[in-house]
Design a protein around this motif. Structure first.
Motif, PDB file in Angstrom:
ATOM      1  N   ILE A 225       0.832  -1.212   0.000  1.00 16.95           N
ATOM      2  CA  ILE A 225       0.000   0.000   0.000  1.00 16.95           C
ATOM      3  C   ILE A 225       0.863   1.258   0.000  1.00 16.95           C
ATOM      4  O   ILE A 225       0.410   2.335   0.361  1.00 16.95           O
ATOM      5  CB  ILE A 225      -0.962   0.017   1.208  1.00 16.95           C
ATOM      6  N   ALA A 226       2.118   1.145  -0.431  1.00 14.90           N
ATOM      7  CA  ALA A 226       3.058   2.263  -0.355  1.00 14.90           C
ATOM      8  C   ALA A 226       2.571   3.489  -1.119  1.00 14.90           C
ATOM      9  O   ALA A 226       2.753   4.624  -0.672  1.00 14.90           O
ATOM     10  CB  ALA A 226       4.424   1.830  -0.879  1.00 14.90           C
ATOM     11  N   ASP A 227       1.937   3.278  -2.274  1.00 15.42           N
ATOM     12  CA  ASP A 227       1.489   4.419  -3.073  1.00 15.42           C
ATOM     13  C   ASP A 227       0.268   5.105  -2.483  1.00 15.42           C
ATOM     14  O   ASP A 227      -0.038   6.251  -2.819  1.00 15.42           O
ATOM     15  CB  ASP A 227       1.198   3.968  -4.507  1.00 15.42           C
ATOM     16  N   LEU A 228      -0.419   4.434  -1.575  1.00 14.72           N
ATOM     17  CA  LEU A 228      -1.576   5.024  -0.909  1.00 14.72           C
ATOM     18  C   LEU A 228      -1.213   5.621   0.449  1.00 14.72           C
ATOM     19  O   LEU A 228      -1.941   6.460   0.979  1.00 14.72           O
ATOM     20  CB  LEU A 228      -2.659   3.961  -0.695  1.00 14.72           C
ATOM     21  N   CYS A 229      -0.094   5.188   0.996  1.00 15.21           N
ATOM     22  CA  CYS A 229       0.296   5.539   2.364  1.00 15.21           C
ATOM     23  C   CYS A 229       0.553   7.036   2.508  1.00 15.21           C
ATOM     24  O   CYS A 229       1.261   7.644   1.706  1.00 15.21           O
ATOM     25  CB  CYS A 229       1.545   4.752   2.756  1.00 15.21           C
ATOM     26  N   GLN A 230       0.011   7.624   3.570  1.00 18.41           N
ATOM     27  CA  GLN A 230       0.197   9.049   3.851  1.00 18.41           C
ATOM     28  C   GLN A 230       1.060   9.281   5.092  1.00 18.41           C
ATOM     29  O   GLN A 230       1.023  10.350   5.699  1.00 18.41           O
ATOM     30  CB  GLN A 230      -1.163   9.727   4.023  1.00 18.41           C
ATOM     31  N   ALA A 231       1.841   8.286   5.461  1.00 19.44           N
ATOM     32  CA  ALA A 231       2.730   8.440   6.616  1.00 19.44           C
ATOM     33  C   ALA A 231       3.816   9.463   6.314  1.00 19.44           C
ATOM     34  O   ALA A 231       4.345   9.515   5.197  1.00 19.44           O
ATOM     35  CB  ALA A 231       3.369   7.100   6.967  1.00 19.44           C
ATOM     36  N   ALA A 232       4.161  10.254   7.323  1.00 21.18           N
ATOM     37  CA  ALA A 232       5.236  11.229   7.160  1.00 21.18           C
ATOM     38  C   ALA A 232       6.586  10.532   7.112  1.00 21.18           C
ATOM     39  O   ALA A 232       7.525  10.985   6.454  1.00 21.18           O
ATOM     40  CB  ALA A 232       5.202  12.237   8.300  1.00 21.18           C
TER      41      ALA A 232
END
Length: 248
Positions: A225-232
């Motif tokens: 889900i890296a392309d969806l991830c919004q983690a800073a």
């Protein structure tokens, strides 16, 4: 007698407290569904890693896993469950011998007491059977909400959601279900997880947090889900948008 400052304070109307806004998920409902769809493609039937042979041994294993690793618990319980896989056998074994089996686990003395006490309670109140009810489970010695949710999910197939340290971290790191406590994070996740994915959701997230979205260094290059991830916080090697073929 009131001083001038006190009189002024007394006349001043009380300020209405502004309710604090609860943190919300950073993701749309479509994004959340896509996240769990990808987890489902990656692991259609996720399994917990605590070894057990029935509902009772699962309950004991989860109680023992508090502040311990699944690997460490499994090493300790293989011998224990070989000789005591029912409440009756565990009670007959006794606290000292239970302690001998689990002394490699943190807080083993107190946990041995709880295992014997919950075995007694199961025999006394439930005819030796593990109840499929959260309220009844949490009345057992050493059993909290998280333990009850794991047992209900794994032993009885109920769509419960248990929050451990991995899920607490992921909920906050990704902004998926932020909260300060496990109960807050559980509520946030239950508000957003699509019902058709709820049955396996906590297993997907635990495994993701244990092996990919690690505490010290998340392995974003392996993340579905890296392309969806919004983690800073992300590592530099992040793949492009993943397709179902690449996920599988």
């Amino acid at each position: 007698m009131l001083k001038p400052k006190d009189k002024k304070a007394a006349r001043a109307p009380a300020r209405a407290k502004t309710p604090r806004k609860k943190p919300r998920s950073r993701y749309s409902s479509d994004e959340v569904r896509e996240i769990f769809r990808r987890f489902a493609v990656q692991r259609p039937e996720p399994k917990g890693e605590l070894e057990h042979v029935n509902a009772f041994t699962l309950l004991v294993a989860v109680v023992l896993s508090a502040q311990a690793t699944d690997i460490g618990v499994n090493k300790a319980t293989r011998g224990l469950f070989a000789v005591a896989d029912t409440p009756q056998k565990m009670l007959a074994l006794g606290e000292d011998r239970v302690g001998d089996h689990i002394r490699t686990i943190g807080l083993w003395r107190n946990k041995a007491k709880n295992v014997i006490a919950l075995s007694q309670a199961l025999i006394r109140d439930h005819d030796g059977q593990v109840p499929a009810d959260r309220d009844q489970l949490t009345k057992l010695p050493g059993v909290g909400r998280k333990t009850a949710n794991v047992v209900l999910n794994m032993a009885f197939g109920q769509p419960t959601f248990a929050v451990d340290t991995h899920i607490l971290r992921i909920g906050n790191r990704l902004g998926l279900a932020p909260g300060k406590t496990p109960d807050e994070v559980e509520k946030r996740f239950l508000d957003i997880i699509p019902q058709d994915y709820l049955r396996h959701a906590h297993h997907w997230l635990i495994l993701h947090g244990r092996y990919v979205c690690k505490a010290r260094k998340p392995e974003c290059e392996r993340c579905v889900i890296a392309d969806l991830c919004q983690a800073a916080e992300k590592t530099s090697a992040i793949p492009a948008a993943l397709t179902p073929i690449e996920i599988g």
